[in-house]
Scaffold this active site. Structure first.
Site, PDB file in Angstrom:
ATOM      1  CG  HIS A   1      -2.036  -0.923   1.208  1.00 53.91           C
ATOM      2  ND1 HIS A   1      -2.993  -0.893   0.218  1.00 53.91           N
ATOM      3  CD2 HIS A   1      -2.391  -1.945   2.045  1.00 53.91           C
ATOM      4  CE1 HIS A   1      -3.885  -1.829   0.438  1.00 53.91           C
ATOM      5  NE2 HIS A   1      -3.553  -2.490   1.533  1.00 53.91           N
TER       6      HIS A   1
ATOM      7  CB  CYS B   1      -2.352   3.764  -3.841  1.00 52.43           C
ATOM      8  SG  CYS B   1      -3.656   2.629  -4.368  1.00 52.43           S
TER       9      CYS B   1
END
Length: 346
Positions: free
Chosen positions: A174, A217
């Site tokens: 992430h 991301c």
């Protein structure tokens, strides 16, 4: 210029008006009409590289005025022409490729760090791609803490890469804006991964390519689909001492631009790693930036996600290169080296 329709971007560039655009002028018309004429002269012809190098050697032009916050340099730049811009890729071995696969998280943040289902598929595909590129030492690290990641990076950077062609690393996790990445228990930054391998800290990799692939991301915005019409189609230099910037010879390929989210399929893995794996398999003899351009194209054109309102979301990878040479892993007709893939839970 007279309010005519369908003017081109070039027309706008040529007729720039700071206070607005009279009529439907193109960007080209506007830009080329920039009013600050004293600092702009019409280009009657293109200067040749030989003429440019001759100008650099003249006393009247050089870098005598170059400055960084008042630190002036008076050394005349030197440029020795070479016929070979390729990295040397015939050392005894290809080198190391580290894969940090973060699927589960203990860290408490403002973000919801859900389990990254499908990331193990990415790790497996990346290990296969690295083997196909000839890397002999491929290690997959699953769900490490920040301290363990830093320890591994430090140890690998401190070891000798003298007999290796290059170095590779992938981070699957992430992420958020400003290149923030997440270990199992804490946040990190992309520089935590790259800094140990700069030329001053890892001299045996100085002048050699260092490749970083980041599937994460980089924000919360989602890129949307926009309709368009398709319109596109080694030798070894003699050894000599050279001075290079410590930050040179890096390629950092991110799955998405700053500020945007990155898509991952729970069964097949992320769009970016799927495309990277396929392009390495399909185009192994191309130069690395040609491969990455095909990765960009594949992600942009062949992947998409439609929401409940029929809005199509898209994605485009972002490649930052500080490479100083062309990078070819395989020559046409060459065979793939048998590599050893190891999986470690650290």
């Amino acid at each position: 210029m007279n309010g005519k329709e369908n003017t081109s971007a070039g027309d706008v560039l040529e007729n720039f008006y700071p206070n607005g655009n009279p009529g439907n002028q193109t960007a080209g018309e506007i830009l080329m009409s920039y009013v600050d004429k004293p600092v702009f002269e019409k280009i009657d012809r293109v200067i040749t590289s030989e003429e440019f190098l001759q100008i650099l050697g003249e006393d009247s032009i050089g870098n005598a005025g170059d400055t960084v916050d008042g630190d002036e340099s008076h050394k005349t730049p030197e440029w020795s022409e070479t016929t070979d811009f390729r990295y040397r890729m015939n050392h005894r071995e290809r080198g190391c490729f580290m894969i940090f696969n973060q699927e589960v998280f203990d860290i408490k943040t403002n973000l919801t760090l859900d389990e990254r289902i499908g990331s193990s598929t990415d790790a497996r595909n990346l290990a296969s791609a690295a083997a196909y590129l000839g890397f002999e030492y491929i290690q997959v690290f699953n769900n490490l803490t920040r301290s363990k990641i830093l320890e591994w990076l430090k140890n690998v950077a401190a070891a000798s890469h003298e007999s290796y062609d290059c170095f590779g690393c992938a981070i699957l996790t992430h992420g958020d804006e400003n290149n923030e990445l997440y270990a199992r228990d804490a946040s990190m930054n992309i520089t935590d991964f790259t800094n140990p391998f700069t030329a001053d800290k890892c001299p045996t990799l100085a002048g050699k390519p260092k490749l970083f692939f980041v599937q994460a991301c980089r924000g919360h915005k989602r890129d949307i689909a926009v309709p368009f019409t398709l319109s596109v189609a080694p030798t070894i230099e003699q050894a000599e001492l050279k001075l290079i910037p410590s930050q040179a010879d890096f390629l950092i390929a991110s799955s998405t631009p700053e500020g945007y989210s990155s898509w991952r399929n729970k069964a097949n893995g992320s769009w970016f790693i799927q495309a990277l794996y396929l392009c390495i398999q399909r185009y192994p003899t191309l130069e690395i930036m040609q491969i990455m351009t095909r990765v960009n194209r594949m992600v942009a054109l062949h992947f998409g996600n439609t929401n409940s309102e029929s809005q199509m979301y898209k994605q485009i990878p972002s490649v930052c290169t500080r490479l100083t040479g062309e990078l070819y892993f395989h020559k046409p007709g060459s065979t793939v080296v048998e590599s050893h893939i190891t999986v470690s839970t650290g």
